[in-house]
Scaffold this active site. Sequence first.
Site, short mmCIF file in Angstrom:
data_model
loop_
_atom_site.label_atom_id
_atom_site.label_comp_id
_atom_site.label_asym_id
_atom_site.label_seq_id
_atom_site.Cartn_x
_atom_site.Cartn_y
_atom_site.Cartn_z
N THR A 89 0.84 -1.20 0.00
CA THR A 89 0.00 0.00 0.00
C THR A 89 0.87 1.24 0.00
O THR A 89 2.02 1.22 0.45
CB THR A 89 -0.92 0.08 1.24
OG1 THR A 89 -0.14 0.42 2.40
CG2 THR A 89 -1.67 -1.22 1.49
N VAL A 90 0.29 2.32 -0.51
CA VAL A 90 0.86 3.66 -0.35
C VAL A 90 -0.29 4.57 0.08
O VAL A 90 -1.34 4.62 -0.58
CB VAL A 90 1.50 4.19 -1.64
CG1 VAL A 90 2.00 5.62 -1.45
CG2 VAL A 90 2.65 3.28 -2.09
N ARG A 96 2.65 8.86 -5.83
CA ARG A 96 3.44 9.48 -6.92
C ARG A 96 4.76 10.07 -6.43
O ARG A 96 5.24 11.07 -6.94
CB ARG A 96 2.62 10.58 -7.62
CG ARG A 96 1.28 10.09 -8.19
CD ARG A 96 1.49 9.13 -9.35
NE ARG A 96 0.22 8.73 -9.93
CZ ARG A 96 -0.44 7.59 -9.65
NH1 ARG A 96 0.08 6.75 -8.75
NH2 ARG A 96 -1.58 7.31 -10.23
N ARG A 97 5.34 9.41 -5.43
CA ARG A 97 6.64 9.87 -4.94
C ARG A 97 7.70 8.78 -5.03
O ARG A 97 8.75 8.87 -4.41
CB ARG A 97 6.52 10.36 -3.49
CG ARG A 97 5.50 11.49 -3.33
CD ARG A 97 5.53 12.10 -1.96
NE ARG A 97 4.41 13.00 -1.75
CZ ARG A 97 4.23 13.75 -0.68
NH1 ARG A 97 5.13 13.71 0.30
NH2 ARG A 97 3.18 14.54 -0.56
N GLY A 98 7.38 7.71 -5.77
CA GLY A 98 8.37 6.66 -5.98
C GLY A 98 8.54 5.70 -4.83
O GLY A 98 9.51 4.93 -4.82
N TYR A 129 1.81 -3.64 -11.76
CA TYR A 129 2.98 -4.49 -11.54
C TYR A 129 3.75 -4.89 -12.80
O TYR A 129 4.85 -5.41 -12.70
CB TYR A 129 2.57 -5.73 -10.75
CG TYR A 129 2.13 -5.35 -9.36
CD1 TYR A 129 3.07 -5.03 -8.38
CD2 TYR A 129 0.78 -5.26 -9.03
CE1 TYR A 129 2.67 -4.65 -7.10
CE2 TYR A 129 0.38 -4.87 -7.76
CZ TYR A 129 1.33 -4.57 -6.80
OH TYR A 129 0.94 -4.18 -5.54
N PHE A 419 -3.02 -14.46 -1.36
CA PHE A 419 -2.10 -14.11 -0.26
C PHE A 419 -1.76 -12.64 -0.31
O PHE A 419 -2.05 -11.96 -1.28
CB PHE A 419 -0.83 -14.97 -0.33
CG PHE A 419 -0.08 -14.88 -1.64
CD1 PHE A 419 0.92 -13.95 -1.82
CD2 PHE A 419 -0.40 -15.73 -2.70
CE1 PHE A 419 1.62 -13.87 -3.03
CE2 PHE A 419 0.29 -15.65 -3.91
CZ PHE A 419 1.29 -14.72 -4.07
#
Length: 419
Positions: A89-90, A96-98, A129, A419
């Site tokens: 997760t982000v 959008r910060r890598g 991905y 998973f």
Amino acid sequence: MTSHTQDLAVRPVTEPEIPDWIRALNTGFLRTPYVPDEEIADRSSYIDPSRTLGAFDGTRCVATFRSFPQELTAVGGRPVPADAISNVTVTATHRRRGLLNRMMAQDLAAAKERGDVVATLIAAEYRIYGRYGFGPATSATQWEIDVTRAGLDPRWSAPEDGGRIDLVDGEDVRKLGPELHERLRRVQPGAITRDDRWWQVNTGAVRLTRAPWTEPFYAVHRAADGEVQGLVAYVCDDTWTDAKQPLDTATVKGFIATTPAAERALWHHLCSIDWVTKVKSGWRAPDDLLPLLLPDPRAATITTQADWLWVRVLDVVRAMEARSYEGEGALVFEVVDGAGLAGGRYRLEASAQGASCTPTTESPELTLDVRELGTLWLGDESAVRLAALGRVREERAGAARVADALLRTSRRPWCPDIF
């Protein structure tokens, strides 16, 4: 934004940081950020902090990433070590910060160093991905059976071959299930390992606060000699018409069958339960026998079909030599890998007796990105189709057909687990 991005630290979590990491995980998946003590204790019992990454803005965790060891069954039944990736997760305020780029690069480099042959994941979103070298390698299908149209004998009570169906409880499943699953895993390309905790959670021995538990019914199929060859877990609702007619639905939560006879018997059992007029299959292989086991296959309609297990090849030589091949031939192919983990030019020589894959300086006959190699490796996709889409490039006419003759399988790969 650039200076602030540089201030964000990406590193393994420490044990005291696990509660904050879980809060970030729940926030990223739009679950309540409140983390009860039971969830902290449960996750702390199985996550490895050294393989659990977080991005930190000061002391606050704003991105999560976890990997763990896994075995994946290659075509032919040989297991290969895999880096299983989950809990990615982000937080919305830090996109959008890598951050995912940094976490993924760190984890894949460590997996390559450990000697993992592939990395695996189940993608929540399709478009993320591929840029990290993952390709969709298996898919899964869900059917809904209209029992009233299926054409099965409603008076059926036992298999015709001398076997039997027995109802058991969770404790029985914890004894019988692991060995049965191992028999399936040894022959099913795309299958992965299940640890003891999997069986504890999926039989209710361990209850998760984040996943309310409903005790299912468990039915096992035993052959005439008593060998357990199949297991199904299912739940039923309680639906009635205004005219007091039952319209119950049986929903499959898990299904293992190591023989066609067990598969047939367990589906027939589900379709012969009094009051059940509809059966939901749960996630199954895309070429599952289910529809054709019914006298009227149209009674089983597809409700969902989607990509499932994604594969990222880390070691081309070991990956290609681990699997079996139904055809015989040779192919020189070039793998493009922007991350520098698995790129190169290789010569594959394969037959039913085995395969060798060696680096070469010969001119390539086929060029493909590492993500397309992941898609092709388990034999589900066609190189000819990918060439038509411009995702595989033929350097010699007909090379994609040679690849298909070597790589494709008679039955489709399938991963029974998430998973």
